[in-house]
Enzyme design. Structure first.
Site, PDB file in Angstrom:
ATOM      1  N   TRP A 478       0.831  -1.211   0.000  1.00 26.69           N
ATOM      2  CA  TRP A 478       0.000   0.000   0.000  1.00 26.69           C
ATOM      3  C   TRP A 478       0.864   1.259   0.000  1.00 26.69           C
ATOM      4  O   TRP A 478       0.469   2.287   0.542  1.00 26.69           O
ATOM      5  CB  TRP A 478      -0.954   0.003   1.199  1.00 26.69           C
ATOM      6  CG  TRP A 478      -1.834  -1.202   1.271  1.00 26.69           C
ATOM      7  CD1 TRP A 478      -2.865  -1.533   0.440  1.00 26.69           C
ATOM      8  CD2 TRP A 478      -1.774  -2.261   2.254  1.00 26.69           C
ATOM      9  NE1 TRP A 478      -3.449  -2.718   0.831  1.00 26.69           N
ATOM     10  CE2 TRP A 478      -2.806  -3.193   1.952  1.00 26.69           C
ATOM     11  CE3 TRP A 478      -0.975  -2.506   3.362  1.00 26.69           C
ATOM     12  CZ2 TRP A 478      -3.029  -4.338   2.693  1.00 26.69           C
ATOM     13  CZ3 TRP A 478      -1.197  -3.651   4.113  1.00 26.69           C
ATOM     14  CH2 TRP A 478      -2.217  -4.549   3.780  1.00 26.69           C
ATOM     15  N   HIS A 479       2.022   1.196  -0.653  1.00 25.07           N
ATOM     16  CA  HIS A 479       2.943   2.334  -0.683  1.00 25.07           C
ATOM     17  C   HIS A 479       3.095   2.864  -2.114  1.00 25.07           C
ATOM     18  O   HIS A 479       4.204   3.063  -2.591  1.00 25.07           O
ATOM     19  CB  HIS A 479       4.307   1.930  -0.131  1.00 25.07           C
ATOM     20  CG  HIS A 479       4.300   1.587   1.319  1.00 25.07           C
ATOM     21  ND1 HIS A 479       5.382   1.010   1.957  1.00 25.07           N
ATOM     22  CD2 HIS A 479       3.344   1.752   2.270  1.00 25.07           C
ATOM     23  CE1 HIS A 479       5.090   0.819   3.230  1.00 25.07           C
ATOM     24  NE2 HIS A 479       3.863   1.260   3.440  1.00 25.07           N
ATOM     25  N   PHE A 480       1.998   3.102  -2.789  1.00 24.01           N
ATOM     26  CA  PHE A 480       2.066   3.531  -4.186  1.00 24.01           C
ATOM     27  C   PHE A 480       2.536   4.973  -4.311  1.00 24.01           C
ATOM     28  O   PHE A 480       2.125   5.848  -3.540  1.00 24.01           O
ATOM     29  CB  PHE A 480       0.695   3.381  -4.851  1.00 24.01           C
ATOM     30  CG  PHE A 480       0.356   1.967  -5.166  1.00 24.01           C
ATOM     31  CD1 PHE A 480       0.898   1.351  -6.275  1.00 24.01           C
ATOM     32  CD2 PHE A 480      -0.480   1.238  -4.335  1.00 24.01           C
ATOM     33  CE1 PHE A 480       0.601   0.032  -6.571  1.00 24.01           C
ATOM     34  CE2 PHE A 480      -0.781  -0.079  -4.618  1.00 24.01           C
ATOM     35  CZ  PHE A 480      -0.238  -0.683  -5.733  1.00 24.01           C
TER      36      PHE A 480
END
Length: 546
Positions: A478-480
């Protein structure tokens, strides 16, 4: 469009009330001189499941507060698609994330500056990190004490975390007291964006004090559909609210803070992007900017899971009403215990050997185990025994993907392709992390708490089998970032002032502008970007006024 005189007009319109958007809304309205409209597609964050960190397990799959985006099938993950949850609520992903507060590797920001992003070196960003945080125990030269985001460092959390950190030292990973003071690499307890155990999202920290100001209007349930353009100047935003299409105009600027999936989507819907992409969907080109939506990337993550010899895990709590009461009391009285964390307690940042110049590997302790990253409850696949996981993250992710509109329908999801493990270096880093995780679990102190390795299991030792395991289990962290990349080169989407190249009155201020992931969880860097972006806007605004 209606007569401009009949359309509500503001100085600034901010699209997205997330980790950066809430910061901007607060800072731009502090003086009372600027009228700001903040548009948020989601609703209120006033939910207990948001405020108590561990309860994030109950909202990760809740479409009322998250965007349930799915990737296209991933060619290097056996054709699997991926669930890529993002926050759809005031506070954005800061209201549904893991709460871990990490600035990242100073060297990564310095690389941004060396590549032409003037003013984005670590030394330049430290004042913005400090401005955002309230961390009284830190070194005042390096850490902020008066910011709105409360930061809590876990200490002597439980026997499992203590054993993990001791075993990090046993295999040669030294401890670090404060990974946010510029030191970064090493083993440490995590720091959380919490206040007395409760989540301190940007909605709490920034909107909490701004929402009553007369010059700030917050419109929830308002989904932006396009930026309104006159020639090559942004003059407003079209959005849908309560099923009605509405417009608002901006005297100064429009700011996209909709995140790495939707900021590029809105640009393309507005005719700003790659002409070939726009032509496929019948959208007239307002301004050709081929890099919009490109450079999307994330931290790939796999894991090793173990059965724990003692009932020290979230798995145990969820099976025991007595333990649940105990943890509830611990949280109510002290603001601590398992309810005060999302799923992790400690981490080790180290070199894998794949990228010898930088610490490129994170091994994070999660006091739970289950079938995948979304297994946070028994119904979602949490293991029926005491279990813990070492999450393995490749920090220097080399694989690059893209996010583009898949339809001219502004309410349709974009097409998302993170292209996980397309660069062999990412696979090599995860494999190295798997081997080091096994060494860590076999070290004397942590090894005393291990009954057995559950995933992938001790029988899997050959290289081909481990490669298959990593491809089968790699998921999002979830680190886009990166889909509206900042840079000095002509291919960049925004410049160092975060202005969209070739367009007046339009900026992107969120994690989509990051050229690379700053080797960390992305929430703290995104908040700092909001702080810096507010300064850039007000500096330009003051120049115009004078």
């Amino acid at each position: 469009m209606r007569n401009p005189e009949a359309v509500p007009t503001y100085d600034y319109i901010i699209v997205g009330a997330g980790s950066a958007g809430c910061v901007l809304a607060d800072r731009l309205t502090e003086s009372g001189k600027r009228r700001v409209l903040l548009l948020e597609a989601g609703g209120s964050d006033a939910r207990l499941n948001i405020r108590i960190p561990l309860f994030v397990a109950k909202i990760l799959n809740d479409p009322q507060v998250t965007w349930p985006f799915r990737s296209v099938p991933q060619a290097h993950l056996g054709g699997r698609d991926q669930l890529l949850v993002r926050g759809k609520v005031l506070g954005g992903s800061s209201s549904v994330n893991g709460n871990v507060f990490v600035r990242g590797d100073p060297a990564e920001y310095d690389d941004w500056e060396a590549a032409g992003c003037q003013g984005w070196g670590y030394r330049d960003l430290v004042p913005y990190f400090k401005r955002s945080e309230h961390f009284p125990e830190g070194d005042p030269d390096a850490r902020g004490r008066e910011g709105p985001v409360s930061v809590t460092k876990l200490r002597k959390f439980d026997d499992l975390a203590e054993a993990y950190l001791r075993s990090c030292e046993e295999i040669g990973v030294p401890g670090v007291e404060d990974y946010n003071d510029g030191t970064y690499a090493g083993a440490s307890y995590l720091q959380y964006s919490t206040r007395r155990g409760f989540r301190c999202s940007t909605a709490v920290a920034y909107l909490g004090r701004a929402r009553k100001r007369h010059n700030l209007k917050i419109a929830t349930g308002a989904r932006a559909t396009r930026v309104l353009m006159e020639d090559k100047r942004a003059v407003g935003v079209e959005y849908v609210r309560d099923g009605m299409r509405q417009t608002a105009r901006a005297r100064a600027e429009v700011i996209l803070s909709a995140g790495p999936m939707q900021s590029p989507q809105i640009l393309e819907l507005s005719g700003i992007g790659n002409p070939e992409v726009l032509a496929r969907h019948g959208i007239p080109v307002v301004h050709a900017l081929p890099a919009v939506g490109e450079n999307l990337h994330d931290h790939p993550n796999t894991r090793v899971a173990f059965e724990c010899a003692r009932p020290l895990t979230i798995n145990d709590i969820l099976r025991s009403p007595v333990r649940q009461v105990q943890e509830g009391l611990k949280f109510a009285v002290f603001g601590g215990g398992m309810l005060s964390i999302c799923s992790a307690t400690a981490q080790a940042i180290l070199k894998s050997g794949v990228h010898p110049s930088k610490a490129d590997l994170k091994l994070q302790l999660h006091p739970l185990s289950g079938k995948d990253r979304y297994a946070r409850t028994p119904e979602a696949g949490l293991d029926p025994f005491s279990g813990f996981t070492i999450g393995i993250t490749a920090l220097q992710a080399r694989s690059r993907g893209a996010v583009h509109i898949g339809s001219p329908d502004p309410l349709a999801d974009p097409e998302i392709d993170p292209n996980y493990l397309s660069d062999p270096a990412d696979l090599a880093t995860l494999l190295a992390g798997l081997r080091i995780s096994r060494r860590l679990a076999a070290a004397p102190t942590l090894g005393a708490l291990v009954v057995r390795e559950v995933r992938p299991g001790p029988d899997l030792q050959d290289e081909a089998g481990l490669v298959d395991y990593v491809r089968a289990t790699t998921q999002t962290t979830w680190h886009f970032v990166g889909s509206c990349r900042m840079g000095a080169d002509p291919d960049a989407v925004v410049d160092s002032e975060l202005r969209v190249r070739g367009v007046e009155g339009l900026r992107v201020i969120d994690s989509s502008i990051f050229p690379t992931i700053p080797s960390s969880n992305t929430n703290a860097p995104t908040i700092a970007t909001g702080e810096k972006g507010a300064d850039l806007l007000m500096r330009g605004d003051n120049q115009l006024r004078h």
